[in-house]
Design a protein around this motif. Structure first.
Motif, mmCIF file in Angstrom:
data_model
loop_
_atom_site.group_PDB
_atom_site.id
_atom_site.type_symbol
_atom_site.label_atom_id
_atom_site.label_comp_id
_atom_site.label_asym_id
_atom_site.label_seq_id
_atom_site.Cartn_x
_atom_site.Cartn_y
_atom_site.Cartn_z
ATOM 1 N N ARG A 189 -24.473 54.419 50.822
ATOM 2 C CA ARG A 189 -23.357 55.365 50.711
ATOM 3 C C ARG A 189 -23.899 56.797 50.638
ATOM 4 O O ARG A 189 -24.846 57.065 49.904
ATOM 5 C CB ARG A 189 -22.558 55.038 49.438
ATOM 6 C CG ARG A 189 -21.284 55.816 49.294
ATOM 7 C CD ARG A 189 -20.500 55.304 48.109
ATOM 8 N NE ARG A 189 -21.228 55.550 46.861
ATOM 9 C CZ ARG A 189 -20.677 56.024 45.742
ATOM 10 N NH1 ARG A 189 -19.390 56.277 45.692
ATOM 11 N NH2 ARG A 189 -21.405 56.216 44.667
ATOM 12 N N TYR A 190 -23.294 57.697 51.387
ATOM 13 C CA TYR A 190 -23.692 59.115 51.398
ATOM 14 C C TYR A 190 -22.535 59.959 50.889
ATOM 15 O O TYR A 190 -21.368 59.675 51.182
ATOM 16 C CB TYR A 190 -24.021 59.574 52.833
ATOM 17 C CG TYR A 190 -25.256 58.927 53.412
ATOM 18 C CD1 TYR A 190 -25.240 57.581 53.771
ATOM 19 C CD2 TYR A 190 -26.429 59.643 53.587
ATOM 20 C CE1 TYR A 190 -26.373 56.968 54.297
ATOM 21 C CE2 TYR A 190 -27.563 59.045 54.112
ATOM 22 C CZ TYR A 190 -27.521 57.706 54.459
ATOM 23 O OH TYR A 190 -28.638 57.107 54.984
ATOM 24 N N LEU A 191 -22.887 61.020 50.177
ATOM 25 C CA LEU A 191 -21.884 61.974 49.716
ATOM 26 C C LEU A 191 -21.783 63.085 50.762
ATOM 27 O O LEU A 191 -22.774 63.746 51.083
ATOM 28 C CB LEU A 191 -22.325 62.536 48.357
ATOM 29 C CG LEU A 191 -21.385 63.481 47.636
ATOM 30 C CD1 LEU A 191 -20.006 62.869 47.433
ATOM 31 C CD2 LEU A 191 -21.991 63.873 46.277
ATOM 32 N N ASP A 192 -20.584 63.266 51.292
ATOM 33 C CA ASP A 192 -20.409 64.164 52.437
ATOM 34 C C ASP A 192 -20.023 65.569 51.972
ATOM 35 O O ASP A 192 -18.849 65.891 51.855
ATOM 36 C CB ASP A 192 -19.335 63.576 53.356
ATOM 37 C CG ASP A 192 -19.100 64.440 54.587
ATOM 38 O OD1 ASP A 192 -19.869 65.402 54.790
ATOM 39 O OD2 ASP A 192 -18.158 64.139 55.325
ATOM 40 N N PHE A 193 -21.038 66.406 51.723
ATOM 41 C CA PHE A 193 -20.779 67.783 51.297
ATOM 42 C C PHE A 193 -20.744 68.749 52.496
ATOM 43 O O PHE A 193 -20.746 69.952 52.328
ATOM 44 C CB PHE A 193 -21.827 68.232 50.265
ATOM 45 C CG PHE A 193 -21.357 68.013 48.837
ATOM 46 C CD1 PHE A 193 -20.637 66.884 48.497
ATOM 47 C CD2 PHE A 193 -21.636 68.944 47.834
ATOM 48 C CE1 PHE A 193 -20.187 66.673 47.190
ATOM 49 C CE2 PHE A 193 -21.192 68.758 46.534
ATOM 50 C CZ PHE A 193 -20.463 67.620 46.208
ATOM 51 N N LEU A 194 -20.713 68.165 53.698
ATOM 52 C CA LEU A 194 -20.541 68.968 54.915
ATOM 53 C C LEU A 194 -19.078 68.908 55.356
ATOM 54 O O LEU A 194 -18.536 69.857 55.923
ATOM 55 C CB LEU A 194 -21.459 68.409 56.013
ATOM 56 C CG LEU A 194 -21.468 69.039 57.389
ATOM 57 C CD1 LEU A 194 -21.882 70.504 57.324
ATOM 58 C CD2 LEU A 194 -22.429 68.277 58.311
ATOM 59 N N GLY A 195 -18.453 67.760 55.053
ATOM 60 C CA GLY A 195 -17.016 67.589 55.312
ATOM 61 C C GLY A 195 -16.634 67.848 56.756
ATOM 62 O O GLY A 195 -15.553 68.382 57.018
ATOM 63 N N GLY A 196 -17.529 67.470 57.698
ATOM 64 C CA GLY A 196 -17.204 67.662 59.126
ATOM 65 C C GLY A 196 -16.958 69.134 59.449
ATOM 66 O O GLY A 196 -16.044 69.446 60.209
ATOM 67 N N TYR A 197 -17.746 70.046 58.853
ATOM 68 C CA TYR A 197 -17.525 71.505 58.946
ATOM 69 C C TYR A 197 -16.164 71.855 58.338
ATOM 70 O O TYR A 197 -15.359 72.591 58.935
ATOM 71 C CB TYR A 197 -17.562 72.020 60.389
ATOM 72 C CG TYR A 197 -18.893 71.921 61.099
ATOM 73 C CD1 TYR A 197 -20.095 71.991 60.413
ATOM 74 C CD2 TYR A 197 -18.949 71.791 62.490
ATOM 75 C CE1 TYR A 197 -21.311 71.906 61.081
ATOM 76 C CE2 TYR A 197 -20.157 71.716 63.166
ATOM 77 C CZ TYR A 197 -21.324 71.771 62.453
ATOM 78 O OH TYR A 197 -22.514 71.690 63.131
ATOM 79 N N ALA A 198 -15.875 71.268 57.190
ATOM 80 C CA ALA A 198 -14.663 71.618 56.428
ATOM 81 C C ALA A 198 -13.368 71.166 57.096
ATOM 82 O O ALA A 198 -12.349 71.841 56.987
ATOM 83 C CB ALA A 198 -14.622 73.126 56.118
ATOM 84 N N VAL A 199 -13.406 70.017 57.780
ATOM 85 C CA VAL A 199 -12.139 69.510 58.328
ATOM 86 C C VAL A 199 -11.502 68.446 57.431
ATOM 87 O O VAL A 199 -10.343 68.101 57.616
ATOM 88 C CB VAL A 199 -12.276 68.891 59.749
ATOM 89 C CG1 VAL A 199 -12.661 69.928 60.761
ATOM 90 C CG2 VAL A 199 -13.217 67.715 59.788
ATOM 91 N N CYS A 200 -12.287 67.938 56.478
ATOM 92 C CA CYS A 200 -11.840 66.737 55.758
ATOM 93 C C CYS A 200 -11.301 67.057 54.366
ATOM 94 O O CYS A 200 -11.671 66.387 53.396
ATOM 95 C CB CYS A 200 -12.993 65.748 55.629
ATOM 96 S SG CYS A 200 -13.617 65.223 57.212
ATOM 97 N N GLU A 239 -8.071 81.995 58.588
ATOM 98 C CA GLU A 239 -8.156 81.002 57.504
ATOM 99 C C GLU A 239 -8.457 79.614 58.074
ATOM 100 O O GLU A 239 -8.064 78.605 57.509
ATOM 101 C CB GLU A 239 -6.838 80.994 56.714
ATOM 102 C CG GLU A 239 -6.569 82.288 55.988
ATOM 103 C CD GLU A 239 -6.654 82.152 54.463
ATOM 104 O OE1 GLU A 239 -7.193 81.152 53.967
ATOM 105 O OE2 GLU A 239 -6.159 83.083 53.792
ATOM 106 N N VAL A 240 -9.132 79.618 59.222
ATOM 107 C CA VAL A 240 -9.471 78.332 59.854
ATOM 108 C C VAL A 240 -10.267 77.462 58.884
ATOM 109 O O VAL A 240 -10.034 76.261 58.775
ATOM 110 C CB VAL A 240 -10.258 78.584 61.168
ATOM 111 C CG1 VAL A 240 -10.896 77.312 61.695
ATOM 112 C CG2 VAL A 240 -9.321 79.174 62.220
ATOM 113 N N GLN A 241 -11.195 78.078 58.168
ATOM 114 C CA GLN A 241 -12.031 77.317 57.233
ATOM 115 C C GLN A 241 -11.511 77.371 55.800
ATOM 116 O O GLN A 241 -11.607 76.406 55.047
ATOM 117 C CB GLN A 241 -13.473 77.841 57.278
ATOM 118 C CG GLN A 241 -14.433 76.982 56.527
ATOM 119 C CD GLN A 241 -15.893 77.182 56.916
ATOM 120 O OE1 GLN A 241 -16.768 76.814 56.163
ATOM 121 N NE2 GLN A 241 -16.183 77.750 58.067
ATOM 122 N N THR A 242 -10.929 78.513 55.434
ATOM 123 C CA THR A 242 -10.548 78.717 54.032
ATOM 124 C C THR A 242 -9.147 78.177 53.714
ATOM 125 O O THR A 242 -8.819 77.987 52.541
ATOM 126 C CB THR A 242 -10.566 80.224 53.704
ATOM 127 O OG1 THR A 242 -9.781 80.915 54.696
ATOM 128 C CG2 THR A 242 -11.971 80.787 53.700
#
Ligand SMILES: Cc1ncc(COP(=O)(O)O)c(C=O)c1O
Length: 475
Positions: free
Chosen positions: A56-67, A237-240
């Motif tokens: 199991r991996y902890l995803d701190f990338l979040g698909g470039y903040a999509v998730c 605000e695409v990312q924020t």
């Protein structure tokens, strides 16, 4: 013969890196191998990824903040499968799709500020392109201002507003009348606005590259200045957006900010179906779509597809039901406190920046002479290397996926799904503690990083030899 997606995937999974290298992007396949990210993920849920061995991996990338709502959220999945089960007509084009009207209404309810029209897109960069066109149409002016380090996407218009030289190199000439100002510097902005030819200033409230947070009051004052000089203020605000920073929008932290457009995308997708939205003030919209024969003067084939609209509606529901803005605030503060405690103990850590769950750890020159030599040596080779020295062991030794925050920035960035809990924060802080302890050991991070890179490069080389033998790749 029937089409069986499961069987196809099972058959080809062991080959996925080779297929990708052969037909998609051999350079990126090499990068993945070199930094040790060449894993096979077979499942994803919430904030976690699993590889073929069941790790199991902890995803701190979040698909470039999509998730933001977490990967494969059951509500979003249900909405999408309902769409398919109902055989909904999607992309009829000459109709008024009901899901688009509903999603637009939900967005305007949450955002307010007179941004009552919504133009839907399929990505962030498409939203930025639309905003550029709408601003020019509404003002009759050519100029677009952007901030240093700004990132708004990689299509030609958005790239013309990119504040990082590395992205721009080789792709010019760019859109005329696009000019850079210093982020957070109102005097610089006003100087540029005085030219009188500016249609809009496009800015991220928290810059994705490096997680640089707009100074208190900057966004409100910048929007006022734009209006004073007849220009529009556009918040990217695409990312924020969508609860990432602890509010629905990051401009909500700066109450006086009066945008004329807000660009959204990424998390509205639930990480499943690409979607974006440009929230537009009515008078800006009216000037663009100004007559019946201009009713679809800006459009694209896929925008407002039923699956995309359904994903957006489901995501907004989950954000409310699970109070994700408050959760991002709480978990972000917990993560910041943990990392800040490390900052006080470790010489290499210069700053921790955080708003909600947009978090960065910036490295800087240490006080100790021994470590300073390692710092200088690594920066002389490549400024990103220092952050990479943390990202690699976080992944390889602690199963935490994250990224270097931007070209030439010695910074590690975390943008996890907003559904993380206390145990995930503890996992990340303990892992970072361990990585920092290693980096501060005898000789600093350089020898260990180079050993890792060397080991991965060796396996990469054998992989490339095999690839060349099979007729692929140009490395
Ligand atoms: C602030 C910002 N704007 C625009 C974009 C471009 O979005 P997309 O990659 O969906 O085109 C990004 C992507 O990272 C972004 O962070």
């Amino acid at each position: 013969m029937t089409f069986d997606l499961r069987r196809l995937l099972d058959e080809h999974r062991p080959d996925s890196h080779r297929l990708f290298a052969e037909h998609v992007n051999p350079r990126f396949a090499s990068v993945l191998r070199t930094i040790g990210f060449d894993r096979f993920f077979v499942r994803a849920e919430g904030q976690y990824l699993w590889d073929a061995q069941g790790h199991r991996y902890l995803d701190f990338l979040g698909g470039y903040a999509v998730c933001n709502v977490g990967r494969n959220h059951p509500t979003v999945k249900q909405a999408l499968s309902d769409c398919l089960d109902m055989d909904l007509p999607s992309m009829v084009q000459f109709d008024a799709p009901p899901l688009a009207g509903m999603l637009a209404r939900e967005l305007t309810r949450r955002i307010g500020r007179g941004l009552d029209r919504v133009y839907f897109t399929n990505s962030g960069t498409e939203g930025v392109e639309a905003a550029i066109k709408f601003a020019r149409a509404a003002t009759g002016r050519p100029g677009i201002l952007f901030a240093e380090r700004g990132f708004h996407g990689l299509t030609t218009g958005a790239l013309s507003l990119n504040g990082c030289q590395s992205f721009r190199q080789g792709f010019g000439p760019f859109l005329p009348e696009t000019r850079m100002v210093r982020f957070g510097d109102l005097a610089d902005l006003e100087g540029a606005l005085r030219a009188g030819d500016v249609a809009a200033f496009l800015v991220e409230p928290v810059q994705g590259k490096g997680v640089h947070i707009a100074p208190n009051g900057y966004l409100a004052s910048a929007s006022r200045l734009c209006h004073k000089y007849g220009a529009l203020f556009v918040a990217d605000e695409v990312q924020t957006g969508i609860c990432r920073t602890g509010e629905f929008l990051a401009i909500d932290h700066d109450q006086g900010c009066e945008p004329d457009m807000v660009v959204l995308s990424k998390a509205l997708s639930g990480g499943l179906v690409p979607v974006g939205a440009v929230m537009v003030r009515q008078r800006v919209w009216d000037k663009t779509f100004s007559s019946l024969d201009r009713a679809i003067i800006h459009s694209s084939t896929f925008h407002m597809g039923a699956l995309a609209m359904a994903a957006g509606l489901a995501v907004l529901h989950v954000c409310d039901a699970e109070q994700l803005a408050a959760r991002a605030k709480r978990m972000g503060a917990l993560l910041r406190d943990g990392l800040d405690e490390l900052r006080q103990r470790y010489d290499f850590v210069k700053a921790v920046r955080q708003q909600g769950l947009m978090v960065a750890v910036e490295f800087g020159a240490p006080k100790s002479l021994g470590l300073r030599a390692a710092w200088t040596a690594m920066n002389a080779i490549e400024p990103d290397l220092f952050a990479q020295a943390a990202v690699m062991p976080l992944f390889e030794d602690h199963r935490i996926m994250c990224q270097v925050a931007g070209h030439g920035q010695p910074t590690v960035k975390f943008v996890p799904p907003l559904v993380i809990d206390e145990s995930d924060v503890a996992w990340a802080v303990a892992a970072f503690d361990d990585v920092l302890r290693e980096m501060h050991g005898l000789g600093g991070p350089a020898p260990k990083l180079f050993a890792r890179l060397g080991r991965n490069a060796l396996t990469r080389r054998s992989y490339e030899v095999a690839a060349t033998e099979s007729g692929m790749g140009d490395e």
